[in-house]
Design a protein around this motif. Structure first.
Motif, mmCIF file in Angstrom:
data_model
loop_
_atom_site.group_PDB
_atom_site.id
_atom_site.type_symbol
_atom_site.label_atom_id
_atom_site.label_comp_id
_atom_site.label_asym_id
_atom_site.label_seq_id
_atom_site.Cartn_x
_atom_site.Cartn_y
_atom_site.Cartn_z
ATOM 1 N N HIS A 49 -6.026 8.787 2.366
ATOM 2 C CA HIS A 49 -6.148 8.765 3.817
ATOM 3 C C HIS A 49 -6.073 7.332 4.338
ATOM 4 N N SER A 50 -5.762 7.174 5.613
ATOM 5 C CA SER A 50 -5.738 5.848 6.221
ATOM 6 C C SER A 50 -7.169 5.380 6.484
ATOM 7 N N PHE A 51 -7.303 4.063 6.681
ATOM 8 C CA PHE A 51 -8.622 3.472 6.891
ATOM 9 C C PHE A 51 -8.609 2.615 8.147
ATOM 10 N N SER A 52 -9.710 2.629 8.847
ATOM 11 C CA SER A 52 -9.887 1.830 10.045
ATOM 12 C C SER A 52 -10.894 0.715 9.773
ATOM 13 N N LYS A 53 -10.611 -0.463 10.296
ATOM 14 C CA LYS A 53 -11.513 -1.597 10.090
ATOM 15 C C LYS A 53 -12.909 -1.317 10.616
ATOM 16 N N SER A 54 -12.995 -0.588 11.697
ATOM 17 C CA SER A 54 -14.297 -0.346 12.329
ATOM 18 C C SER A 54 -15.072 0.800 11.683
ATOM 19 N N LEU A 87 -11.010 -2.914 0.412
ATOM 20 C CA LEU A 87 -10.771 -2.762 1.844
ATOM 21 C C LEU A 87 -11.313 -3.945 2.629
ATOM 22 N N ARG A 88 -12.436 -4.474 2.210
ATOM 23 C CA ARG A 88 -12.991 -5.656 2.891
ATOM 24 C C ARG A 88 -11.995 -6.809 2.834
ATOM 25 N N ASN A 89 -11.386 -7.029 1.662
ATOM 26 C CA ASN A 89 -10.393 -8.099 1.532
ATOM 27 C C ASN A 89 -9.197 -7.865 2.449
ATOM 28 N N ILE A 90 -8.776 -6.624 2.558
ATOM 29 C CA ILE A 90 -7.638 -6.302 3.420
ATOM 30 C C ILE A 90 -7.957 -6.607 4.875
ATOM 31 N N PHE A 91 -9.116 -6.150 5.327
ATOM 32 C CA PHE A 91 -9.447 -6.269 6.750
ATOM 33 C C PHE A 91 -9.861 -7.679 7.149
ATOM 34 N N LEU A 115 0.812 -1.216 0.000
ATOM 35 C CA LEU A 115 0.000 0.000 0.000
ATOM 36 C C LEU A 115 0.842 1.261 0.000
ATOM 37 N N LYS A 116 2.109 1.146 0.450
ATOM 38 C CA LYS A 116 2.983 2.311 0.474
ATOM 39 C C LYS A 116 3.542 2.641 -0.905
ATOM 40 N N VAL A 142 -3.704 4.025 -0.235
ATOM 41 C CA VAL A 142 -3.306 3.232 -1.384
ATOM 42 C C VAL A 142 -2.495 4.111 -2.325
ATOM 43 N N ASN A 143 -1.245 3.731 -2.577
ATOM 44 C CA ASN A 143 -0.343 4.566 -3.364
ATOM 45 C C ASN A 143 0.137 3.801 -4.596
ATOM 46 N N SER A 144 -0.176 4.308 -5.787
ATOM 47 C CA SER A 144 0.322 3.698 -7.026
ATOM 48 C C SER A 144 1.134 4.681 -7.851
#
Length: 337
Positions: free
Chosen positions: A181-186, A222-226, A84-85, A236-238
């Motif tokens: 931005h960052s993401f939180s599972k909750s 994001l669902r797959n990640i969490f 993701l970096k 997410v950086n491309s």
């Protein structure tokens, strides 16, 4: 073929180990189709417990000076694996001239499938694969459909998305804001729902379906990640992949222009394809090494995710490690077993 490359001005101050030269030559059976598979590059990610995604794009070269006009125009299709970096390794490429063959939707799908199968062969890495990032142009459609059939959502590459929306007379800030931005599972679902509200209120009606489709892809990504990873992840950086494409193109142009002037046998298109595929492999591995050097230096500024310093003796890369000011030696290029 490799001796033609190592004698070019671009590489005149570099020394290559016999091991690396043998590794390059060992792929000669696929170079005739413009293809190179660099499977052992994925070792770069083996000891990094983090989400991964596929990233693929087609890089266009300037018309090569000194090449016969009928095949002076070349393209390189690359598939990489990234965290993701934005740290990535290219694991598949196809280099082709439009004077001989187009890199169309079928070739792109084949390349993406080959790269996916390569990762799938290593269960640990495949379990970390959350999806893919790509330009959602028509030529990528078959590859995108294939990835979706594997349960891998595809997010629009942000640079291509912004350009596409600009061409439609719309300036995007919404999705750029979300992905950076960052993401939180909750709370990630709450964030996506709030963005949908912004879309409904501000985006022109004719573009709302496009935004809804993209938000859906991001949601499943994001669902797959969490499913596997911690409570919070970074953006997410491309961007680095796109910049790498420009750099690869510039180096290939300089080296190929000299080669077409120097080696008359490259007037034969089959010989030219083998040469360009070989050259692209060497250039990509060299640039990967430069990126890994920088990455290692940055990691040394502080502890990594495990609270330990990185060990540089084996970077897990099919690339060079610098021993002297002008010498490049290459690590063992074996594939993952």
């Amino acid at each position: 073929m490799i001796h033609k490359i190592t004698s070019l001005t671009t590489f005149q101050n570099m020394e290559f180990s016999e091991k690396f030269l043998e590794w390059v030559e060992s792929r000669s059976s696929t170079y005739k189709n413009g293809i190179s598979v660099m499977g052992s590059n994925i070792r770069f990610f083996l000891n990094k417990e983090e989400p991964l995604f596929l990233i693929f794009d087609e890089f266009h070269l300037k018309d090569i000076d000194n090449a016969p006009s009928r095949y002076a125009k070349w393209k390189v299709f690359c598939v990489g694996i990234s965290n993701l970096k934005g740290h990535f390794q290219i694991i598949y490429l196809k280099t082709m001239t439009s004077g001989h063959e187009q890199i169309g939707s079928l070739a792109i799908k084949v390349g993406v499938k080959n790269a996916t199968d390569l990762i799938k062969a290593n269960g640990v890495l495949y379990s970390r694969l959350a999806g893919a990032v790509a330009d959602k142009c028509a030529s990528n459609g078959d590859a995108i459909d294939f990835l979706k059939s594997q349960g891998l959502p595809v997010i629009y590459d942000l640079r291509h998305l912004v350009d596409k929306l600009n061409s439609l007379g719309h300036v995007d800030f919404i999705l750029g804001h979300l992905l950076q931005h960052s993401f939180s599972k909750s709370t990630y679902m709450d964030k996506i729902k709030s963005i949908k509200t912004v879309v409904e209120r501000t985006v022109p009606q004719q573009l709302q379906a496009r935004y809804e489709n993209e938000l859906s892809a991001i949601q499943y990504f994001l669902r797959n990640i969490f499913k596997t990873f911690p409570e919070r992840i970074e953006s997410v950086n491309s961007e680095l992949f796109e910049s790498m494409g420009s750099s690869i193109g510039g180096t290939l142009y300089d080296a190929a222009s000299e080669a077409f002037q120097k080696y008359k046998e490259l007037e034969n298109v089959e010989e030219a394809i083998i040469f360009m595929a070989t050259l692209t492999t060497v250039v990509i591995q060299k640039k990967h090494k430069n990126l890994v050097d920088v990455y290692n230096l940055l990691e040394d500024q502080g502890p990594n995710d495990r609270g330990e310093k990185r060990h540089h003796s084996n970077a897990g890369l099919d690339g060079p490690s610098r021993r002297g000011s002008n010498e490049i030696s290459w690590e063992s290029p074996g594939f993952i077993q």
